[in-house]
Design an enzyme around this catalytic site. Structure first.
Site, short mmCIF file in Angstrom:
data_model
loop_
_atom_site.label_atom_id
_atom_site.label_comp_id
_atom_site.label_asym_id
_atom_site.label_seq_id
_atom_site.Cartn_x
_atom_site.Cartn_y
_atom_site.Cartn_z
N ASP A 231 -9.80 0.92 -4.73
CA ASP A 231 -9.18 1.53 -3.76
C ASP A 231 -7.73 2.09 -4.02
OD1 ASP A 231 -8.74 -1.43 -3.99
OD2 ASP A 231 -7.84 -1.26 -1.95
N GLU B 29 -9.42 -3.65 -2.59
CA GLU B 29 -8.45 -4.75 -2.93
C GLU B 29 -7.64 -4.97 -1.98
OE1 GLU B 29 -5.58 -7.17 -4.21
OE2 GLU B 29 -5.29 -5.06 -4.24
N GLU B 30 -6.88 -3.96 -1.72
CA GLU B 30 -5.64 -4.14 -0.71
C GLU B 30 -5.95 -4.63 0.48
OE1 GLU B 30 -2.70 -3.37 -1.88
OE2 GLU B 30 -3.18 -1.92 -3.58
N HIS C 252 3.11 0.89 -4.58
CA HIS C 252 2.75 1.32 -3.55
C HIS C 252 3.92 2.49 -3.09
CE1 HIS C 252 0.33 -2.49 -1.95
NE2 HIS C 252 -0.13 -1.91 -3.15
ZN LIG Z 1 -1.37 -2.80 -4.32
ZN LIG Z 2 -3.19 -3.61 -6.87
#
Ligand SMILES: [Zn+2]
Ligand SMILES: [Zn+2]
Length: 406
Positions: free
Chosen positions: A82, A140-141, A368
């Site tokens: 993702d 995953e986030e 991020h």
């Molecule tokens: Zn991340």
């Molecule tokens: Zn990551």
């Protein structure tokens, strides 16, 4: 197998352009969690070309089993898929074409690395005694791993061990972070509503001010991390969202406080330290003092990721061969979360940090961040690490090198 060192070097370096192109393609078309449809199709197509039979799980997850030339354990290799709701600000030819979405954590690289590793590992099919399960995991986030496990990804064939890695900007390019025990923190998220009694700011005695109570909760709860739990047991309590009030002359009825509690030790809120119980105790006590009532909601988002010592040792040997020596293998831990933790709770696992920070190449922006990018020169280190770790795993299991023989 005596020539395998040479063979792997040649096979890995032959993939340089291919792995980079894969990564750039994923980077150009980032998709959010559980919406990775294009990404999943691309992965399926690649795996089919390797002669594998990929299957879908949880809509956008892709799983494929490589059956080795003999019976033995099943090793799961995982990459996450993702991207994030971030608008890319990098001026690069392969910048995101999906507005407002960006691979700002490096998951594009994880997929490219695992596909490259799969391409090499299929060539070793006959000498692998057991199976390799390639798992491309969505979301995953926001804790997608648990959904895949609930969908049966650890069964048929039953998974015995798992490996994964994360591109890591805080480590320098060429470094690999490896450590037994807790390496990624556990995270609980909470929302507290403090209830007072609204009123006129000229008549505070007729109201119950929830803002003073909320301020007191924020202050007093800091003792959890600084006075009550040993500083050698990393605990971070952060209030990240505070909401209350309408204007200058009204005492509001309620205040909401949101935030997270992270811990880097086994057990998290179920640990003997019970940080979340401590937070509840303080909220209750402070609210009583201020004549307020409260609601509190706390849920686990990530478990602590605990690396198994024997799996770490397997990867450490592979990392030493990959890097040429062990000078750039560093012990590293983080208070960030990683949902690979859910696999590691189920089977002995190892998860490595793959350093990709390089100031000259501007690849040292935080994960991020809208300028996050990776040093593509580390992609092949990742491929080689996964290939060598996998082959070593089967060798160790076959020769009974580990204490817990399968
Ligand atoms: Zn991340
Ligand atoms: Zn990551």
């Amino acid at each position: 197998m005596n020539n395998s060192v040479l063979d792997i070097d040649v096979l890995v370096s032959g993939l340089e352009d291919e792995v980079k192109d894969l990564r750039r393609d994923f980077h150009m078309y980032p998709e959010l969690g559980f919406q990775e449809f294009r990404t999943a199709e691309k992965i399926e197509e690649y795996l089919k070309n390797l002669g594998l039979k990929p299957e879908r799980v949880a809509d956008t997850g892709v799983v494929s089993v490589l059956e080795g030339g003999g019976s033995g354990p099943t090793l799961l290799l995982r990459a996450d898929m993702d991207a994030l709701p971030v608008t890319e600000e990098n001026k690069i030819p392969y910048a995101s074409l999906n507005n407002g979405i960006m691979h700002a954590c490096g998951h594009d690289a994880h997929m490219a690395i695992l596909l490259g590793a799969a391409k090499i590992l299929v060539k070793y099919k006959d000498i692998i005694k057991g199976n390799i399960k390639f798992v491309f995991q969505p979301n995953e986030e926001i804790a997608g791993a648990k959904i895949l496990i609930d969908a049966g990804v650890l069964e048929n064939p039953k998974v015995n061990s798992a490996m994964g890695l994360h591109i890591w900007a805080p480590l320098k390019s060429g470094e690999i972070g490896l450590k037994a025990g807790p390496v990624f923190a556990s995270m609980d998220i909470f929302k507290i509503t403090v209830k007072g009694k609204g009123g006129h700011t000229g008549y505070p005695e007729t109201a119950v001010d929830p803002i003073i109570a909320a301020a007191d909760i924020i202050q007093t709860s800091q003792i959890i991390q600084t006075r009550e739990i040993s500083l050698l047991k990393p605990t971070v309590l952060i209030f990240s969202k505070v909401n209350a009030g309408a204007t200058n002359n009204i005492i509001p009825e309620t205040v909401t406080l949101q935030g997270s509690l992270r811990y880097l030790y086994e057990g998290g809120s179920e640990s003997p330290e019970h940080p979340s119980d401590r937070l509840k105790r303080i909220v209750k006590g402070v609210c009583e003092t201020h004549n307020c009532s409260f609601d509190m909601n706390l849920e686990r988002e990530n478990s602590v990721l605990v690396n198994d010592p024997e799996m770490v040792e397997i990867m450490r040997v592979a990392a030493t061969v990959t890097l040429g020596d062990d000078r750039n293998i560093v012990e590293h831990v983080t208070m960030a979360g990683e949902d690979f933790a859910e696999f590691a709770r189920e089977v002995p696992s190892v998860f490595a940090f793959l350093g990709a920070g390089n100031h000259e190449k501007e690849t040292d922006f935080p994960h991020h961040n809208s300028r996050f990018n990776i040093d593509e020169d580390v992609l092949l280190i990742g491929v080689e690490l996964l290939v060598r770790s996998s082959l070593r795993y089967f060798k160790i299991k076959e020769t009974g090198g580990n204490k817990d023989s399968e």
